[in-house]
Write a protein that holds these residues in place. Structure first.
Motif: not given
Length: 254
Positions: A224-246
């Motif tokens: 839900k948070l990821q979808a909301e972030a993309r809806r607002r124009g972000a490329q992603g939302s995460t709490n994982s350091a690895q996913v953020l880096f990738q």
């Protein structure tokens, strides 16, 4: 004879610099002993020759199978510093992997399980070609009112050449983006200014025509948070350091 031994010694030193070379040395040594045994094969009985014959036939097949397994499942462990175009890249890879591992340990999402270090190493390995990314003008702005909480994450990016600038507030971030262009913006969600300050910053950037890729690095994560972030124009939302880096490296290298 002396020259041959010197050449052999030189070749052995070169091969011993990485795991693949050590495997090759072991195979050469085994076949060397086999060659010595076959030299005296005339003095062996038929019963004594049988194990040697089986060995000479089965050993190369066994080695080939093991080699194929190593390459397919442990490819990241088969190289040494000298195998990289720049040996500094190996140090950078190790530094970034260590930083991301420390960051993953600190995050709540890995509090009950050990981080997947092999997966983290693969992520960093894919980013190693970005060693000269700073020379290409790639910079990232990291917005967080508590920068101590993401020291390890920032070190991982810096280890592969990404230049990180810090902003402690939305106003500071807006001011910096007016004076300088960034290839990526990473923002925490809640700050002293408000509980959803990442969205506030993102909205203001988009209102003034800024299309800079925007990633949200928060303590919570859900579809839900990821979808909301993309809806607002972000490329992603995460709490994982690895996913953020990738995700960030895909954007920076894209």
């Amino acid at each position: 004879m002396t020259n041959a031994l010197a050449e052999l010694s030189k070749a052995a030193q070169g091969l011993s610099r990485n795991p693949l070379g050590i495997i090759a040395l072991f195979i050469v040594m085994v076949y060397g002993f086999a060659a010595l045994v076959t030299t005296f094969a005339d003095s062996l009985s038929a019963t004594e020759k049988t194990p040697l014959i089986y060995f000479l036939v089965i050993f190369p097949i066994l080695v080939l199978g093991i080699f194929a397994w190593l390459v397919s499942t442990h490819s990241t462990k088969l190289f040494g510093p000298g195998d990289f175009k720049h040996e500094e890249n190996y140090v950078e890879l190790m530094s970034a992997t260590a930083s991301l591992t420390l960051a993953s340990v600190k995050r709540e999402d890995t509090a009950s399980a050990a981080p997947d270090i092999q997966s983290i190493a693969r992520s960093v390995r894919d980013a190693v070609p970005a060693r000269d990314i700073a020379a290409a003008g790639k910079r990232a702005l990291w917005v967080d009112d508590n920068p101590r909480s993401n020291i390890n994450e920032r070190q991982a990016f810096e280890a592969v050449g990404v230049q990180i600038s810090l902003a402690l507030s939305t106003d500071e971030a807006l001011s910096k983006t007016e004076r300088q262009r960034f290839a990526l913006i990473i923002s925490d969600m809640a700050r002293r200014e408000g509980p959803a300050e990442a969205y506030v910053l993102l909205e203001k950037l988009r209102e003034r025509g800024e299309s800079t890729p925007f990633l949200i690095y928060t303590s919570a994560d859900s579809q839900k948070l990821q979808a909301e972030a993309r809806r607002r124009g972000a490329q992603g939302s995460t709490n994982s350091a690895q996913v953020l880096f990738q995700t960030a490296m895909r954007i920076l290298l894209g």
